[in-house]
Scaffold this motif. Structure first.
Motif, PDB file in Angstrom:
ATOM      1  N   GLU A  37      -5.178   7.028 -10.706  1.00 22.00           N
ATOM      2  CA  GLU A  37      -5.604   8.426 -10.809  1.00 22.00           C
ATOM      3  C   GLU A  37      -5.636   8.886 -12.267  1.00 22.00           C
ATOM      4  OE1 GLU A  37      -4.844  11.625  -7.604  1.00 22.00           O
ATOM      5  OE2 GLU A  37      -3.352  12.020  -9.166  1.00 22.00           O
ATOM      6  N   THR A  38      -4.703   8.388 -13.089  1.00 20.53           N
ATOM      7  CA  THR A  38      -4.713   8.801 -14.508  1.00 20.53           C
ATOM      8  C   THR A  38      -6.008   8.391 -15.198  1.00 20.53           C
ATOM      9  OG1 THR A  38      -3.760   6.789 -15.493  1.00 20.53           O
ATOM     10  CG2 THR A  38      -2.201   8.435 -14.682  1.00 20.53           C
ATOM     11  N   LEU A  39      -6.663   7.341 -14.662  1.00 23.38           N
ATOM     12  CA  LEU A  39      -7.921   6.861 -15.244  1.00 23.38           C
ATOM     13  C   LEU A  39      -9.120   7.656 -14.739  1.00 23.38           C
ATOM     14  CD1 LEU A  39      -7.271   3.003 -14.941  1.00 23.38           C
ATOM     15  CD2 LEU A  39      -6.956   4.429 -16.960  1.00 23.38           C
ATOM     16  N   GLY A  40      -8.852   8.650 -13.878  1.00 25.44           N
ATOM     17  CA  GLY A  40      -9.931   9.511 -13.401  1.00 25.44           C
ATOM     18  C   GLY A  40     -10.524   9.076 -12.074  1.00 25.44           C
ATOM     19  N   ASN A  41      -9.852   8.178 -11.369  1.00 25.64           N
ATOM     20  CA  ASN A  41     -10.406   7.639 -10.126  1.00 25.64           C
ATOM     21  C   ASN A  41      -9.982   8.428  -8.890  1.00 25.64           C
ATOM     22  OD1 ASN A  41     -11.663   5.222 -11.280  1.00 25.64           O
ATOM     23  ND2 ASN A  41      -9.571   4.587 -11.726  1.00 25.64           N
ATOM     24  N   ASP A  42     -10.829   8.353  -7.845  1.00 28.23           N
ATOM     25  CA  ASP A  42     -10.502   8.875  -6.525  1.00 28.23           C
ATOM     26  C   ASP A  42      -9.774   7.759  -5.770  1.00 28.23           C
ATOM     27  OD1 ASP A  42     -10.396   9.704  -3.905  1.00 28.23           O
ATOM     28  OD2 ASP A  42     -12.572   9.784  -3.622  1.00 28.23           O
ATOM     29  N   VAL A  43      -8.436   7.859  -5.724  1.00 27.09           N
ATOM     30  CA  VAL A  43      -7.650   6.760  -5.156  1.00 27.09           C
ATOM     31  C   VAL A  43      -7.805   6.647  -3.639  1.00 27.09           C
ATOM     32  CG1 VAL A  43      -5.968   6.727  -7.033  1.00 27.09           C
ATOM     33  CG2 VAL A  43      -5.550   8.177  -5.030  1.00 27.09           C
ATOM     34  N   GLY A  44      -8.295   7.719  -3.018  1.00 24.24           N
ATOM     35  CA  GLY A  44      -8.519   7.691  -1.569  1.00 24.24           C
ATOM     36  C   GLY A  44      -9.449   6.557  -1.161  1.00 24.24           C
ATOM     37  N   LYS A  45     -10.349   6.197  -2.062  1.00 25.92           N
ATOM     38  CA  LYS A  45     -11.321   5.130  -1.756  1.00 25.92           C
ATOM     39  C   LYS A  45     -10.638   3.805  -1.460  1.00 25.92           C
ATOM     40  CE  LYS A  45     -15.794   6.141  -3.637  1.00 25.92           C
ATOM     41  NZ  LYS A  45     -16.363   6.010  -2.301  1.00 25.92           N
ATOM     42  N   LEU A  46      -9.453   3.591  -2.025  1.00 27.73           N
ATOM     43  CA  LEU A  46      -8.791   2.297  -1.838  1.00 27.73           C
ATOM     44  C   LEU A  46      -7.959   2.261  -0.556  1.00 27.73           C
ATOM     45  CD1 LEU A  46      -7.613   1.277  -5.420  1.00 27.73           C
ATOM     46  CD2 LEU A  46      -9.845   1.073  -4.351  1.00 27.73           C
ATOM     47  N   GLN A  47      -7.681   3.447   0.005  1.00 31.97           N
ATOM     48  CA  GLN A  47      -6.771   3.456   1.154  1.00 31.97           C
ATOM     49  C   GLN A  47      -7.373   2.816   2.396  1.00 31.97           C
ATOM     50  OE1 GLN A  47      -5.219   7.478   1.188  1.00 31.97           O
ATOM     51  NE2 GLN A  47      -4.280   7.066  -0.811  1.00 31.97           N
ATOM     52  N   LYS A  48      -8.692   2.757   2.464  1.00 33.05           N
ATOM     53  CA  LYS A  48      -9.289   2.141   3.660  1.00 33.05           C
ATOM     54  C   LYS A  48      -9.084   0.624   3.720  1.00 33.05           C
ATOM     55  CE  LYS A  48     -14.204   1.834   2.213  1.00 33.05           C
ATOM     56  NZ  LYS A  48     -14.346   2.636   0.981  1.00 33.05           N
ATOM     57  N   VAL A  49      -8.629   0.052   2.613  1.00 31.09           N
ATOM     58  CA  VAL A  49      -8.322  -1.389   2.596  1.00 31.09           C
ATOM     59  C   VAL A  49      -7.032  -1.677   3.390  1.00 31.09           C
ATOM     60  CG1 VAL A  49      -7.569  -3.255   1.051  1.00 31.09           C
ATOM     61  CG2 VAL A  49      -9.464  -1.775   0.378  1.00 31.09           C
TER      62      VAL A  49
END
Ligand code: TIU
Length: 219
Positions: A37-49
């Motif tokens: 998240e500190t890099l500006g990413n939407d971390v929700g995208k990874l949760q589907k893994v």
């Protein structure tokens, strides 16, 4: 021997010489308040893994495969973090800064550890790595050689960063790699697609790609 319907052609593996590699499924990448998240990413995208990977992890354990987990992160004094990595870009917090889940990407912190749903079992090796690749500055190569592993089933995050770097390192070291398409994830849909395509292109230049249901059905 199990044969998986994969791209660019079927992948056959011997469970005795195959390991499931679970790359960097850490809170720092998949939950809010961490490095991703500190890099500006939407971390929700990874949760589907997480759900398909939890199923695959269960199947691999039931089939008796060696399971190896990795974690990207640094020593508390940052002595293993090159300035080129520490000072890159303009993140909202830098590696080592105090965040809501502990110091960002630092070994031993809550955020650095693997998410509860994919928690390693006591006898499963956990490789701590300072880089994106899982072989660089770790004993993963020696560990796999010692156990006679020649094929890797590769999962984790992110597809185009730590998964790709690891698959490229592994391929050059002579491992046959199957990347599980729904068990790897990216913050960017276009990188997920391109990252998977690059593995299997040119007759499998880096390895094979298949979804987890095709793999589980032959395990
Ligand atoms: N930023 C990003 O996509 N990934 C990383 O920094 N590390 C891993 O992929 N584990």
């Amino acid at each position: 021997m199990p044969t998986v319907d994969a791209s660019p052609y079927s992948f056959t593996f011997d469970p005795e010489s195959t390991a499931l590699l679970v790359i960097d499924m850490q809170r720092d990448f998949v939950e809010p308040g961490g490095f991703g998240e500190t890099l500006g990413n939407d971390v929700g995208k990874l949760q589907k893994v997480i759900p398909p990977l939890a199923r695959l992890l269960g199947a691999a354990r039931a089939a008796g495969l060696l399971v190896v987990h990795t974690r990207e992160g640094h020593l508390p004094d940052l002595s293993d973090c090159p300035p080129a990595k520490l000072n890159r870009g303009a993140p909202s917090m830098r590696i080592g800064d105090p965040g809501p889940k502990g110091r960002i990407l630092i070994r031993g912190e809550y955020g650095h550890d693997i998410v509860d749903d994919l928690k390693p079992l006591g006898d499963e090796p956990v490789i701590d790595k300072p880089g994106k690749g899982s072989f660089y500055a770790t004993d993963l190569g020696e560990l796999l050689a010692g156990k006679g592993v020649t094929s890797l089933i590769v999962t984790g995050v992110t597809t185009e960063v730590c998964v790709h770097t690891t698959v490229r390192e592994a391929n050059d070291r002579g491992f046959e790699c199957l990347v599980v398409s729904d068990c790897v994830g990216s913050y960017f849909d276009e990188f997920q697609e391109a990252g998977l395509a690059m593995i299997a292109a040119q007759g499998g230049i880096f390895g094979w790609v298949a979804p987890s249901d095709k793999l589980i059905e032959v395990m």
